[in-house]
Design a protein around this motif. Structure first.
Motif, PDB file in Angstrom:
ATOM      1  N   LEU A  14      11.035   1.129  -9.368  1.00 55.91           N
ATOM      2  CA  LEU A  14      11.026   2.574  -9.606  1.00 55.91           C
ATOM      3  C   LEU A  14      12.016   2.877 -10.720  1.00 55.91           C
ATOM      4  CD1 LEU A  14      10.033   5.394  -8.667  1.00 55.91           C
ATOM      5  CD2 LEU A  14      11.994   5.432  -7.105  1.00 55.91           C
ATOM      6  N   ARG A  15      11.528   3.532 -11.782  1.00 57.58           N
ATOM      7  CA  ARG A  15      12.367   3.866 -12.932  1.00 57.58           C
ATOM      8  C   ARG A  15      12.444   5.383 -13.091  1.00 57.58           C
ATOM      9  NH1 ARG A  15       8.896  -0.208 -14.908  1.00 57.58           N
ATOM     10  NH2 ARG A  15       9.984  -2.213 -15.254  1.00 57.58           N
ATOM     11  N   ARG A  16      13.624   5.845 -13.434  1.00 58.05           N
ATOM     12  CA  ARG A  16      13.825   7.258 -13.757  1.00 58.05           C
ATOM     13  C   ARG A  16      14.837   7.350 -14.891  1.00 58.05           C
ATOM     14  NH1 ARG A  16       9.900   7.534 -11.264  1.00 58.05           N
ATOM     15  NH2 ARG A  16       9.332   8.920  -9.535  1.00 58.05           N
ATOM     16  N   GLY A  17      14.637   8.310 -15.771  1.00 53.52           N
ATOM     17  CA  GLY A  17      15.568   8.534 -16.864  1.00 53.52           C
ATOM     18  C   GLY A  17      15.534   7.422 -17.893  1.00 53.52           C
ATOM     19  N   CYS A  18      16.638   7.292 -18.628  1.00 54.14           N
ATOM     20  CA  CYS A  18      16.723   6.313 -19.716  1.00 54.14           C
ATOM     21  C   CYS A  18      17.773   5.239 -19.449  1.00 54.14           C
ATOM     22  CB  CYS A  18      17.064   7.018 -21.029  1.00 54.14           C
ATOM     23  SG  CYS A  18      15.871   8.287 -21.499  1.00 54.14           S
ATOM     24  N   GLY A  19      18.358   5.244 -18.264  1.00 51.53           N
ATOM     25  CA  GLY A  19      19.427   4.301 -17.960  1.00 51.53           C
ATOM     26  C   GLY A  19      18.949   2.860 -17.999  1.00 51.53           C
ATOM     27  N   GLN A  20      19.824   1.980 -18.467  1.00 51.64           N
ATOM     28  CA  GLN A  20      19.475   0.570 -18.616  1.00 51.64           C
ATOM     29  C   GLN A  20      19.917  -0.289 -17.427  1.00 51.64           C
ATOM     30  OE1 GLN A  20      17.566  -0.488 -21.357  1.00 51.64           O
ATOM     31  NE2 GLN A  20      17.460   1.756 -21.405  1.00 51.64           N
TER      32      GLN A  20
ATOM     33  N   GLU B  68       0.832  -1.208   0.000  1.00 49.96           N
ATOM     34  CA  GLU B  68       0.000   0.000   0.000  1.00 49.96           C
ATOM     35  C   GLU B  68       0.865   1.257   0.000  1.00 49.96           C
ATOM     36  OE1 GLU B  68      -3.457   2.179   2.738  1.00 49.96           O
ATOM     37  OE2 GLU B  68      -2.439   0.391   3.469  1.00 49.96           O
ATOM     38  N   LYS B  69       1.910   1.275   0.821  1.00 50.00           N
ATOM     39  CA  LYS B  69       2.785   2.443   0.876  1.00 50.00           C
ATOM     40  C   LYS B  69       3.513   2.659  -0.447  1.00 50.00           C
ATOM     41  CE  LYS B  69       1.746   3.623   5.014  1.00 50.00           C
ATOM     42  NZ  LYS B  69       0.919   4.845   5.213  1.00 50.00           N
ATOM     43  N   LEU B  70       4.025   1.586  -1.032  1.00 49.23           N
ATOM     44  CA  LEU B  70       4.749   1.729  -2.301  1.00 49.23           C
ATOM     45  C   LEU B  70       3.846   2.292  -3.389  1.00 49.23           C
ATOM     46  CD1 LEU B  70       6.856  -1.570  -2.317  1.00 49.23           C
ATOM     47  CD2 LEU B  70       7.631   0.735  -1.719  1.00 49.23           C
ATOM     48  N   ARG B  71       2.607   1.861  -3.406  1.00 49.03           N
ATOM     49  CA  ARG B  71       1.663   2.410  -4.394  1.00 49.03           C
ATOM     50  C   ARG B  71       1.374   3.882  -4.103  1.00 49.03           C
ATOM     51  NH1 ARG B  71      -0.784  -3.059  -3.916  1.00 49.03           N
ATOM     52  NH2 ARG B  71      -0.203  -4.141  -5.857  1.00 49.03           N
ATOM     53  N   GLU B  72       1.254   4.241  -2.832  1.00 43.45           N
ATOM     54  CA  GLU B  72       1.047   5.645  -2.469  1.00 43.45           C
ATOM     55  C   GLU B  72       2.212   6.510  -2.952  1.00 43.45           C
ATOM     56  OE1 GLU B  72       0.517   6.160   1.686  1.00 43.45           O
ATOM     57  OE2 GLU B  72      -1.343   5.009   1.799  1.00 43.45           O
ATOM     58  N   PHE B  73       3.432   5.969  -2.899  1.00 45.66           N
ATOM     59  CA  PHE B  73       4.609   6.733  -3.301  1.00 45.66           C
ATOM     60  C   PHE B  73       4.698   6.906  -4.815  1.00 45.66           C
ATOM     61  CE2 PHE B  73       6.895   4.513   0.493  1.00 45.66           C
ATOM     62  CZ  PHE B  73       6.102   5.218   1.393  1.00 45.66           C
ATOM     63  N   GLY B  74       3.918   6.134  -5.566  1.00 48.55           N
ATOM     64  CA  GLY B  74       3.916   6.260  -7.022  1.00 48.55           C
ATOM     65  C   GLY B  74       4.949   5.413  -7.728  1.00 48.55           C
ATOM     66  N   LEU B  75       5.320   4.277  -7.150  1.00 46.11           N
ATOM     67  CA  LEU B  75       6.248   3.391  -7.844  1.00 46.11           C
ATOM     68  C   LEU B  75       5.631   2.883  -9.144  1.00 46.11           C
ATOM     69  CD1 LEU B  75       7.756   3.560  -5.103  1.00 46.11           C
ATOM     70  CD2 LEU B  75       8.483   1.208  -5.538  1.00 46.11           C
ATOM     71  N   ASP B  76       6.469   2.541 -10.095  1.00 47.40           N
ATOM     72  CA  ASP B  76       5.994   2.120 -11.405  1.00 47.40           C
ATOM     73  C   ASP B  76       5.294   0.768 -11.352  1.00 47.40           C
ATOM     74  OD1 ASP B  76       7.238   4.219 -13.377  1.00 47.40           O
ATOM     75  OD2 ASP B  76       8.814   3.704 -11.954  1.00 47.40           O
ATOM     76  N   GLU B  77       5.826  -0.138 -10.534  1.00 52.16           N
ATOM     77  CA  GLU B  77       5.220  -1.460 -10.395  1.00 52.16           C
ATOM     78  C   GLU B  77       5.345  -1.912  -8.941  1.00 52.16           C
ATOM     79  OE1 GLU B  77       7.270  -4.157 -12.969  1.00 52.16           O
ATOM     80  OE2 GLU B  77       7.093  -2.843 -14.720  1.00 52.16           O
TER      81      GLU B  77
END
Length: 386
Positions: free
Chosen positions: A60-66, A37-46
């Motif tokens: 959690l994803r940010r930018g274009c890094g692989q 529930e907390k992770l979803r509140e924080f806005g994680l991608d999955e």
């Protein structure tokens, strides 16, 4: 270290709620639901639930890094009855967070929230909330549930609080840092009888006591003195009573080591002692010996990275290279068979009760330091291109 006082207040509330509602390994349903529930509140991608039974993986994803890295916290509690009168003491009789996994979970949640809100990295972070660390099955369960295929990552990092080490202080070392753990059970079987007539049978209690004493010679007299080994008998259980001699005795305990050869020698010597002592007392012995935890070996390069991240987050004076490995065990080691990683220790105050003690409590003052380390590590490993 994070200066967000609102986040710290939230983490304290999370930690104390988790402490009040401890759950044993693979029973962490409330804890897992709370984390998800907390992770979803924080806005994680999955947010994936039920990984390895009750495990959670947040992405959690940010930018274009692989590149992708993983941060891991354990969620389970122990079968210990909590002592004390603190307001957030365990509400579940016979179960408590006596190892600080409530604090580990709260710190990783705090890091997820800060990274989701602020970013500052380029790539993917996997937040692993693992069940059943205490009995060495949770990491294997997550791996068996295709963790690496479903949520791939290239390296993994974890931490544990350490009583006796000051708040805000940090230790780790390259190579071996925590030991393997083997469990053993020796069952002696004879003929019990009346306590007034011991000569009519072959009772087992004296044989069991002799076996326990002889087991102490494995480390002191049968292992190379330059090797690290520990053999501990933790239980002696019989079917006797005050005026009846037992016909069956169980000797249980564990052994610790850092090399497979030492583990094998401990088992060999234990079997020889048990069988020889049993013959001398006219009883029989059966030995069950299992390997529950493997040694935890930190990747040297990632250890240097962890030390640098800790120094940046906590200050160079707060960071030290541990002089020697510990003979405690951690199933974080199972992940290291798949990817390199580093496991570190964070202070839980010099006056803290020991781990696995019924009066232990995680020190909330350590929470922001754990978050600061996690965040600094992610940004160091997944830097934003300049």
């Amino acid at each position: 270290m994070t200066s967000d006082s609102a986040l710290l207040r939230e983490m304290v509330a999370w930690r104390r709620d988790l402490h009040a509602h401890p759950e044993f390994g693979f029973e962490e349903r409330r804890t897992a639901a709370f984390v998800a529930e907390k992770l979803r509140e924080f806005g994680l991608d999955e947010v994936a639930e039920g990984v390895g039974g009750t495990g959670i993986v947040g992405t959690l994803r940010r930018g274009c890094g692989q590149r992708s890295i993983a941060l891991r916290a354990d969620m389970d509690a122990l079968r210990i009855s909590e002592q004390g009168t603190r307001p957030h003491r365990s509400r579940h009789a016979g179960t408590m967070h006596a190892c600080g996994h409530d604090g580990h979970t709260a710190m990783l949640l705090g890091a997820a929230r800060q990274l989701a809100a602020e970013g500052g990295f380029d790539g993917t972070v996997r937040f692993l909330f693992q069940p059943a660390e205490e009995w060495g099955r949770g990491a294997l369960a997550m791996l068996d549930d295709r963790l690496m295929e479903r949520f791939p990552f290239e390296e993994i990092h974890g931490l544990h609080n350490l009583p006796g080490l000051g708040i805000g202080r940090f230790e780790t070392r390259p190579g071996p840092i925590m030991s393997a753990e083997d469990n053993f059970e020796i069952v002696l079987t004879g003929i019990g009888g009346h306590a007034a007539r011991p000569h009519t049978g072959s009772e087992v209690l004296v044989a069991a006591c002799a076996t326990v004493m002889s087991l102490q010679t494995i480390v002191s007299r049968r292992l190379d003195p330059t090797e690290v080994g520990v053999v501990s008998v933790t239980e002696l259980i019989t079917d006797g009573t005050r005026n009846a001699l037992p016909g069956r005795a169980r000797i249980l305990g564990d052994a610790r080591s850092f090399r497979p050869e030492v583990s094998a020698e401990i088992e060999r010597q234990m079997r020889a002692i048990a069988e020889g002592t049993a013959r001398a007392y006219g009883v029989t012995a059966e030995v069950a010996y299992t390997r529950e935890f493997v040694p935890l070996l930190n990747d040297p390069a990632l250890t240097e990275v962890a030390l640098a991240a800790a120094a940046a987050a906590l200050g160079a004076d707060a960071v030290a290279v541990a002089r020697a490995p510990m003979t405690g065990s951690e199933d974080f080691a199972r992940f290291l068979a798949h990817v390199p990683g580093c496991f570190v220790f964070l202070g839980n105050s010099e006056g803290s009760a020991p781990l696995h003690n019924p009066t232990y409590d995680f020190d909330d003052a350590a929470l922001p330091h754990g978050v600061a380390y996690h965040v600094a590590l992610v940004r160091r490993r997944l830097p934003v291109p300049s």
